[in-house]
Design a protein around this motif. Structure first.
Motif, PDB file in Angstrom:
ATOM      1  N   ALA A 150     -73.545  34.580  87.651  1.00 36.51           N
ATOM      2  CA  ALA A 150     -74.584  35.671  88.204  1.00 36.51           C
ATOM      3  C   ALA A 150     -73.941  36.964  88.511  1.00 36.51           C
ATOM      4  O   ALA A 150     -74.581  38.031  88.370  1.00 36.51           O
ATOM      5  CB  ALA A 150     -75.225  34.801  89.350  1.00 36.51           C
ATOM      6  N   LYS A 151     -72.584  36.753  89.236  1.00 44.49           N
ATOM      7  CA  LYS A 151     -72.131  38.182  89.589  1.00 44.49           C
ATOM      8  C   LYS A 151     -71.492  38.928  88.446  1.00 44.49           C
ATOM      9  O   LYS A 151     -71.460  40.096  88.406  1.00 44.49           O
ATOM     10  CB  LYS A 151     -70.811  37.824  90.421  1.00 44.49           C
ATOM     11  N   LEU A 152     -70.799  38.189  87.296  1.00 44.04           N
ATOM     12  CA  LEU A 152     -70.639  38.729  86.153  1.00 44.04           C
ATOM     13  C   LEU A 152     -71.842  39.449  85.541  1.00 44.04           C
ATOM     14  O   LEU A 152     -71.401  40.600  84.877  1.00 44.04           O
ATOM     15  CB  LEU A 152     -70.001  37.792  85.305  1.00 44.04           C
ATOM     16  N   TYR A 153     -72.852  38.670  85.401  1.00 42.60           N
ATOM     17  CA  TYR A 153     -74.187  39.429  84.820  1.00 42.60           C
ATOM     18  C   TYR A 153     -74.431  40.449  85.529  1.00 42.60           C
ATOM     19  O   TYR A 153     -75.125  41.648  85.184  1.00 42.60           O
ATOM     20  CB  TYR A 153     -75.164  38.588  84.537  1.00 42.60           C
ATOM     21  N   GLU A 154     -74.271  40.577  86.903  1.00 42.31           N
ATOM     22  CA  GLU A 154     -74.846  41.768  87.646  1.00 42.31           C
ATOM     23  C   GLU A 154     -73.859  43.238  87.402  1.00 42.31           C
ATOM     24  O   GLU A 154     -74.251  44.121  87.232  1.00 42.31           O
ATOM     25  CB  GLU A 154     -74.524  41.431  89.180  1.00 42.31           C
ATOM     26  N   THR A 155     -72.329  42.625  87.139  1.00 38.01           N
ATOM     27  CA  THR A 155     -71.624  43.716  86.826  1.00 38.01           C
ATOM     28  C   THR A 155     -71.689  44.329  85.180  1.00 38.01           C
ATOM     29  O   THR A 155     -71.879  45.374  84.868  1.00 38.01           O
ATOM     30  CB  THR A 155     -70.399  43.080  86.872  1.00 38.01           C
ATOM     31  N   LEU A 156     -71.747  42.978  84.579  1.00 42.26           N
ATOM     32  CA  LEU A 156     -72.100  43.423  82.964  1.00 42.26           C
ATOM     33  C   LEU A 156     -73.345  42.872  82.425  1.00 42.26           C
ATOM     34  O   LEU A 156     -73.347  41.735  81.819  1.00 42.26           O
ATOM     35  CB  LEU A 156     -70.829  42.960  82.194  1.00 42.26           C
ATOM     36  N   PRO A 157     -74.558  43.465  82.637  1.00 43.61           N
ATOM     37  CA  PRO A 157     -75.707  42.883  82.022  1.00 43.61           C
ATOM     38  C   PRO A 157     -75.854  42.543  80.651  1.00 43.61           C
ATOM     39  O   PRO A 157     -76.606  41.531  80.255  1.00 43.61           O
ATOM     40  CB  PRO A 157     -76.917  43.898  82.305  1.00 43.61           C
ATOM     41  N   ASP A 158     -75.167  43.031  79.984  1.00 42.50           N
ATOM     42  CA  ASP A 158     -74.955  42.786  78.431  1.00 42.50           C
ATOM     43  C   ASP A 158     -73.959  41.639  78.083  1.00 42.50           C
ATOM     44  O   ASP A 158     -73.704  41.660  76.853  1.00 42.50           O
ATOM     45  CB  ASP A 158     -75.013  43.988  77.614  1.00 42.50           C
ATOM     46  N   ALA A 159     -73.338  40.917  79.046  1.00 44.40           N
ATOM     47  CA  ALA A 159     -72.193  40.260  78.660  1.00 44.40           C
ATOM     48  C   ALA A 159     -72.786  38.945  77.688  1.00 44.40           C
ATOM     49  O   ALA A 159     -73.940  38.534  78.044  1.00 44.40           O
ATOM     50  CB  ALA A 159     -71.902  39.642  80.161  1.00 44.40           C
ATOM     51  N   ASN A 160     -72.116  38.609  76.814  1.00 46.51           N
ATOM     52  CA  ASN A 160     -72.198  37.581  76.056  1.00 46.51           C
ATOM     53  C   ASN A 160     -71.254  36.357  76.170  1.00 46.51           C
ATOM     54  O   ASN A 160     -70.064  36.556  75.940  1.00 46.51           O
ATOM     55  CB  ASN A 160     -72.132  37.947  74.400  1.00 46.51           C
ATOM     56  N   VAL A 161     -71.856  35.358  77.191  1.00 46.56           N
ATOM     57  CA  VAL A 161     -71.201  34.246  77.754  1.00 46.56           C
ATOM     58  C   VAL A 161     -71.220  33.058  76.955  1.00 46.56           C
ATOM     59  O   VAL A 161     -72.369  32.805  76.720  1.00 46.56           O
ATOM     60  CB  VAL A 161     -71.269  34.182  79.294  1.00 46.56           C
ATOM     61  N   ASP A 162     -70.012  32.565  76.552  1.00 46.72           N
ATOM     62  CA  ASP A 162     -70.269  31.058  75.935  1.00 46.72           C
ATOM     63  C   ASP A 162     -69.453  30.045  77.102  1.00 46.72           C
ATOM     64  O   ASP A 162     -68.433  30.308  77.610  1.00 46.72           O
ATOM     65  CB  ASP A 162     -69.434  30.741  74.724  1.00 46.72           C
ATOM     66  N   VAL A 163     -70.119  28.965  77.378  1.00 48.23           N
ATOM     67  CA  VAL A 163     -69.738  28.364  78.457  1.00 48.23           C
ATOM     68  C   VAL A 163     -69.258  26.724  77.913  1.00 48.23           C
ATOM     69  O   VAL A 163     -70.183  26.019  77.062  1.00 48.23           O
ATOM     70  CB  VAL A 163     -70.458  27.892  79.652  1.00 48.23           C
ATOM     71  N   TYR A 164     -68.119  26.147  78.085  1.00 49.82           N
ATOM     72  CA  TYR A 164     -67.929  24.837  77.771  1.00 49.82           C
ATOM     73  C   TYR A 164     -67.384  23.959  78.947  1.00 49.82           C
ATOM     74  O   TYR A 164     -66.441  24.262  79.445  1.00 49.82           O
ATOM     75  CB  TYR A 164     -66.650  24.872  76.479  1.00 49.82           C
ATOM     76  N   ILE A 165     -68.285  22.903  79.079  1.00 45.94           N
ATOM     77  CA  ILE A 165     -67.809  22.100  80.371  1.00 45.94           C
ATOM     78  C   ILE A 165     -67.570  20.739  79.970  1.00 45.94           C
ATOM     79  O   ILE A 165     -68.310  20.146  78.853  1.00 45.94           O
ATOM     80  CB  ILE A 165     -69.153  22.127  81.098  1.00 45.94           C
ATOM     81  N   ALA A 166     -66.630  20.185  80.333  1.00 46.23           N
ATOM     82  CA  ALA A 166     -66.080  18.714  79.941  1.00 46.23           C
ATOM     83  C   ALA A 166     -65.018  18.376  81.108  1.00 46.23           C
ATOM     84  O   ALA A 166     -64.813  19.240  81.964  1.00 46.23           O
ATOM     85  CB  ALA A 166     -65.396  18.827  78.657  1.00 46.23           C
ATOM     86  N   ASN A 167     -64.184  17.235  80.908  1.00 42.64           N
ATOM     87  CA  ASN A 167     -63.235  16.960  81.958  1.00 42.64           C
ATOM     88  C   ASN A 167     -62.202  17.941  81.763  1.00 42.64           C
ATOM     89  O   ASN A 167     -61.891  18.619  80.786  1.00 42.64           O
ATOM     90  CB  ASN A 167     -62.976  15.581  82.010  1.00 42.64           C
ATOM     91  N   THR A 168     -61.058  17.914  82.567  1.00 47.19           N
ATOM     92  CA  THR A 168     -60.021  19.009  82.652  1.00 47.19           C
ATOM     93  C   THR A 168     -59.136  18.739  81.185  1.00 47.19           C
ATOM     94  O   THR A 168     -59.003  19.797  80.839  1.00 47.19           O
ATOM     95  CB  THR A 168     -59.162  18.469  83.833  1.00 47.19           C
ATOM     96  N   GLN A 169     -58.810  17.454  80.751  1.00 41.57           N
ATOM     97  CA  GLN A 169     -57.940  17.520  79.903  1.00 41.57           C
ATOM     98  C   GLN A 169     -58.557  18.216  78.605  1.00 41.57           C
ATOM     99  O   GLN A 169     -58.020  18.773  77.831  1.00 41.57           O
ATOM    100  CB  GLN A 169     -57.470  15.816  79.600  1.00 41.57           C
ATOM    101  N   GLU A 170     -59.975  17.924  78.327  1.00 41.77           N
ATOM    102  CA  GLU A 170     -60.654  18.342  77.101  1.00 41.77           C
ATOM    103  C   GLU A 170     -60.646  19.837  77.261  1.00 41.77           C
ATOM    104  O   GLU A 170     -60.593  20.429  76.113  1.00 41.77           O
ATOM    105  CB  GLU A 170     -61.979  17.598  77.121  1.00 41.77           C
ATOM    106  N   VAL A 171     -60.790  20.257  78.478  1.00 41.84           N
ATOM    107  CA  VAL A 171     -61.061  21.846  78.406  1.00 41.84           C
ATOM    108  C   VAL A 171     -59.620  22.371  78.132  1.00 41.84           C
ATOM    109  O   VAL A 171     -59.387  23.496  77.447  1.00 41.84           O
ATOM    110  CB  VAL A 171     -61.504  22.206  80.064  1.00 41.84           C
TER     111      VAL A 171
END
Length: 311
Positions: free
Chosen positions: A117-138
């Motif tokens: 949310a803070k990133l989007y406040e700073t850069l409203p046009d940010a194009n963000v991909d998020v990958y969530i998994a366990n530590t080793q997979e990440v």
């Protein structure tokens, strides 16, 4: 003055991509599947690269290709070149603010959202991909250059630490917890009414059923290293991939759980769950920032670093 033409390198990006894929998979057949090329095309590209470099890159052992001593430094350079070519190809997307963020499960579900949310406040046009998994997979995804930066709970254990950068980020505490009126805690331990928690000895906890995260998760790493080593005969009845599932099973009084304070904070405040302190056991841990040294550190990358390190 007459200018002489510069000699262009004859090594191609295709040859480097083929080499990197073979190095990672160990065979031309698997590399052909990853790159969607025929096996003959893959073999040909590898032969051409070895010819251009005038050195062998693999030793043929049956159907498997084992990296030659020459291969490691070439692999590091090839990855950097391929990454730079991708950066050039997607230059405008990066300028617009594209970033691939990885997070282990607890961080991704409970800590990352307000940071984004803070990133989007700073850069409203940010194009963000998020990958969530366990530590080793990440961490594996970071090694494959699929993620710009990762936030993980366990100590990063990359396959090749020389190409991975890691930095301590925050401190977190795991908590053993139970349903507030759990049958497992009746006539056990000491109840601290002021702090709304139970105190158990190691021996008492060892006699109770435990629900824990799966092997490979940062939470499980700390449980193994800082809790279960003191409980060699603990009754671990289930290893579960999702923290939310553990929380709900503990709420159903199937057993006790051990998760980050962030995961159970709401239920603790609502008095639905109760903390169980284990005498003599410290379950604090460090969270880490992880990135590949060859990864392009774009302006949005630096903006995200500034946000998460100041917060």
């Amino acid at each position: 003055m007459i200018k002489t033409a510069q000699t262009l390198p004859k090594i191609t990006l295709k040859q480097l991509a083929v080499f990197v894929s073979i190095y990672q998979t160990g065979s031309t057949s698997q590399a052909s599947e990853v790159l969607h090329l025929s096996q003959s095309a893959v073999s040909s590209a590898l032969s051409e690269l070895e010819s251009r470099l005038q050195m062998p890159l693999f030793e043929r052992v049956g159907r498997r290709l084992n990296p030659h001593a020459n291969a490691r430094p070439v692999y590091v350079q090839a990855q950097a070149i391929l990454e730079q070519s991708l950066t050039l190809e997607h230059y405008h997307k990066h300028q617009a603010g594209q970033i691939h963020i990885g997070a282990s499960t607890t961080i991704g579900n409970y800590v990352l959202p307000p940071l984004l949310a803070k990133l989007y406040e700073t850069l409203p046009d940010a194009n963000v991909d998020v990958y969530i998994a366990n530590t080793q997979e990440v961490v594996n995804e970071v090694e494959q250059l699929n993620i710009d930066i990762a936030l993980v709970e366990g100590m990063p254990r990359p396959n090749d630490s020389k190409v991975i950068e890691q930095r301590a980020w925050r401190t977190d505490t795991l908590m053993v917890f139970a349903k507030n009126d759990s049958k497992w805690l009746q006539d056990l331990g000491i109840y601290d009414k002021d702090n709304n928690c139970y105190e158990l000895t190691v021996a008492q906890l060892a006699s109770l059923p435990l629900l824990v995260r799966e092997t490979g998760s940062g939470t499980r790493q700390i449980i193994d290293e800082q809790l279960l080593q003191h409980l060699p005969h603990a009754d671990v009845i289930m290893a579960i991939q999702q923290s939310e599932a553990i929380k709900h099973m503990v709420s159903a009084d199937i057993g006790l759980g051990c998760l980050s304070q962030h995961v159970i904070q709401t239920e603790l405040v609502a008095n639905e769950l109760v903390q169980v302190k284990v005498v003599g056991i410290d379950l604090s841990r460090t969270w880490w920032l992880v990135w590949h040294k060859a990864r392009h550190q774009s302006p949005i990358w630096q903006s995200f670093i500034d946000i998460i390190t100041v917060d």
